[in-house]
Design an enzyme around this catalytic site. Structure first.
Site, PDB file in Angstrom:
ATOM      1  N   HIS A  18      16.288  44.654  85.222  1.00 32.52           N
ATOM      2  CA  HIS A  18      16.001  43.216  85.640  1.00 32.52           C
ATOM      3  C   HIS A  18      16.014  43.273  87.489  1.00 32.52           C
ATOM      4  O   HIS A  18      15.725  42.368  87.988  1.00 32.52           O
ATOM      5  CB  HIS A  18      16.868  42.232  85.528  1.00 32.52           C
ATOM      6  CG  HIS A  18      17.015  41.804  83.898  1.00 32.52           C
ATOM      7  ND1 HIS A  18      18.178  41.051  83.266  1.00 32.52           N
ATOM      8  CD2 HIS A  18      15.953  42.178  82.944  1.00 32.52           C
ATOM      9  CE1 HIS A  18      17.786  41.091  81.994  1.00 32.52           C
ATOM     10  NE2 HIS A  18      16.541  41.673  81.706  1.00 32.52           N
ATOM     11  N   GLU A  44      50.495  21.837  85.419  1.00 29.88           N
ATOM     12  CA  GLU A  44      50.032  22.637  84.300  1.00 29.88           C
ATOM     13  C   GLU A  44      50.364  23.981  84.383  1.00 29.88           C
ATOM     14  O   GLU A  44      50.847  24.770  83.548  1.00 29.88           O
ATOM     15  CB  GLU A  44      48.587  22.234  83.774  1.00 29.88           C
ATOM     16  CG  GLU A  44      47.876  22.916  82.659  1.00 29.88           C
ATOM     17  CD  GLU A  44      48.684  22.445  81.365  1.00 29.88           C
ATOM     18  OE1 GLU A  44      48.596  21.129  81.239  1.00 29.88           O
ATOM     19  OE2 GLU A  44      49.034  23.445  80.191  1.00 29.88           O
TER      20      GLU A  44
HETATM   21  C1  HCA Z   1      52.259  18.118  79.037  1.00 31.77           C
HETATM   22  C2  HCA Z   1      51.278  18.025  78.207  1.00 31.77           C
HETATM   23  C3  HCA Z   1      49.800  17.908  78.967  1.00 31.77           C
HETATM   24  C4  HCA Z   1      49.700  16.400  79.588  1.00 31.77           C
HETATM   25  C5  HCA Z   1      48.160  15.993  80.098  1.00 31.77           C
HETATM   26  C6  HCA Z   1      48.000  14.721  81.018  1.00 31.77           C
HETATM   27  C7  HCA Z   1      48.531  17.713  77.793  1.00 31.77           C
HETATM   28  O1  HCA Z   1      52.345  19.434  79.419  1.00 31.77           O
HETATM   29  O2  HCA Z   1      52.782  17.229  79.529  1.00 31.77           O
HETATM   30  O3  HCA Z   1      48.717  14.264  81.508  1.00 31.77           O
HETATM   31  O4  HCA Z   1      47.083  14.266  80.766  1.00 31.77           O
HETATM   32  O5  HCA Z   1      47.953  18.760  77.778  1.00 31.77           O
HETATM   33  O6  HCA Z   1      48.610  16.914  76.907  1.00 31.77           O
HETATM   34  O7  HCA Z   1      49.504  18.879  79.859  1.00 31.77           O
HETATM   35 CU    CU Z   2      47.870  20.191  79.471  1.00 33.47          CU
END
Ligand code: HCA
Ligand code: CU
Length: 408
Positions: free
Chosen positions: A298, A13
């Site tokens: 505080h 991510e």
């Molecule tokens: C993505 C989307 C994802 C997947 C999350 C997951 C999202 O980048 O593929 O695999 O549970 O936010 O839905 O990050």
């Molecule tokens: Cu995501």
């Protein structure tokens, strides 16, 4: 709530964050730092994304880390094969189930999604690799549809099902309701993934755990698509209060700050000033390792018993409490504590502390000469703080020059 696992997605991510470009050295540094922190899983970008993603995934699998290595791929056979080929411990499958994604993205019906999912799960399991199935945009998907889908995956032997708030619109109550219902439908583990578009990512993760989820996706500083997902540090701050024994024994909290600094540097951002535990408001006035600033009014209670105004003990995160005295709202007790920190405690009587602190009554007669050295020599902390914001070394030099005067 007490026992949960972290799926750390900075290297998946987090790679979708606008500023992120991780070369292999950076990926390895981050993976090792996450492992040292004690996360349960490290999730990597799909090996299908590029040649480097493929090579790097393989390389990280060979580091011999304690954390399990996952990669995140679309739910289809070709992607799953590539993932297994890399030597990962687990494969995270994802496919969109909301009407938006079905209509505007992949165009598949729920029946098609189901039969592909079962085929891929079966394949990954047959290779002795852990497998998770997640429905992207779960909160805008048809509830009955996804429950049926998850149940079918559960029967097929999936290790985890995943719920994702892809657009960051869910509330803690929505999360609680969905996870509670799902908990009643499947026996496998439940992973959760929350985007922070509406500021609920940490609260949603906590709600999910209360409702019976077992795994939370995080990234360091929350980096991810748009404004990202549940931040690892903020989740730790939340969970060290909810489940102190578990969190303190399982995770190396003292390594949080260096982990955050590593990732912040890699993506060229600052640690947000209001970041839980490690932010600027805690560290601004900090020489060396003195951390956590608290406003003057505080300070007396904090010094007597820190729990009066603190839910988290900074020492758990390897930091020391610093009570800020650089303010016109500071009380003389805080000045006394600073004098003690400077090792001068035994040389000041309480009356002298009060004198260097400066009575507000005198501020009317104090004139700012504009000359900083004169100001430092003549000013008392209170009077000077009424004129301009003080830095840590301003108050320290007021204390030190007063101390020098005491000796002549
Ligand atoms: C993505 C989307 C994802 C997947 C999350 C997951 C999202 O980048 O593929 O695999 O549970 O936010 O839905 O990050
Ligand atoms: Cu995501």
């Amino acid at each position: 709530v007490g026992r949960f696992k972290i799926i750390e997605s900075t290297l998946r991510e987090g790679e979708q964050f606008a500023n992120a470009f991780f070369d292999i050295d950076t990926k390895i540094k981050i993976a090792k730092a996450l492992d040292n922190f004690g996360v349960d899983y490290i999730e990597l970008t799909s090996p299908v994304a590029s040649q480097a993603s493929y090579d790097d995934c393989k390389a990280i699998c060979q580091l011999g880390l304690k954390a399990k290595i996952l990669t995140h791929v679309r739910c289809n056979m070709e992607d799953a094969k590539k993932a297994v080929e890399c030597g990962v411990d687990g494969v995270d499958l994802v496919i969109g189930t909301s009407s938006f994604l079905r209509e505007y993205s992949h165009g598949k019906s729920m029946d098609m999604i189901r039969s592909i999912a079962l085929e891929v799960i079966d394949y990954v399991k047959s290779k002795g690799v852990e497998v998770r199935f997640s429905s992207e945009d779960s909160f805008r998907s048809n509830l009955v549809d996804i429950l049926h889908l998850y149940q079918a995956c559960d029967k097929a032997g999936v290790d985890r099902v995943g719920v994702a708030d892809t657009v960051g619109g869910a509330t803690p109550r929505m999360v609680y309701d969905l996870i509670r219902t799902l908990r009643g439908c499947v026996g496998c583990d439940i992973e959760t993934h929350f985007h922070d578009d509406t500021g609920c990512a940490v609260a949603n993760a906590h709600s999910a755990l209360e409702a019976g989820a077992t795994h939370v996706d995080t990234s360091v500083l929350g980096i991810g698509e748009r404004n990202g997902i549940t931040p690892l540090g903020a989740l730790m701050a939340r969970m060290v209060v909810t489940a102190p024994d578990y969190v303190k024994s399982k995770y190396n909290l003292k390594a949080l700050k260096s982990l955050e600094t590593l990732v912040a540097d890699a993506v060229q951002v600052n640690i947000p000033f209001n970041n839980p535990v490690t932010g600027f408001c805690h560290t601004y006035l900090v020489p060396a390792n003195l951390e956590i600033g608290i406003a003057g009014i505080h300070a007396k209670a904090i010094l007597a018993n820190p729990s009066t105004y603190e839910i988290i003990d900074p020492h758990d995160f390897g930091m020391t409490r610093y009570v800020s005295i650089n303010s016109r709202i500071t009380g003389w007790n805080a000045v006394k504590a600073r004098i003690e920190q400077l090792g001068l405690g035994s040389e000041f009587s309480d009356d002298q502390v009060k004198e260097v602190y400066g009575s507000p009554l005198f501020s009317a007669v104090f004139h700012c000469t504009g000359d900083i050295d004169t100001m430092r020599r003549t000013a008392k902390i209170k009077q000077m703080a009424d004129i301009r914001p003080l830095a840590i070394d301003d108050t320290d030099s007021i204390i030190r020059s007063y101390h020098l005067d005491l000796q002549v």
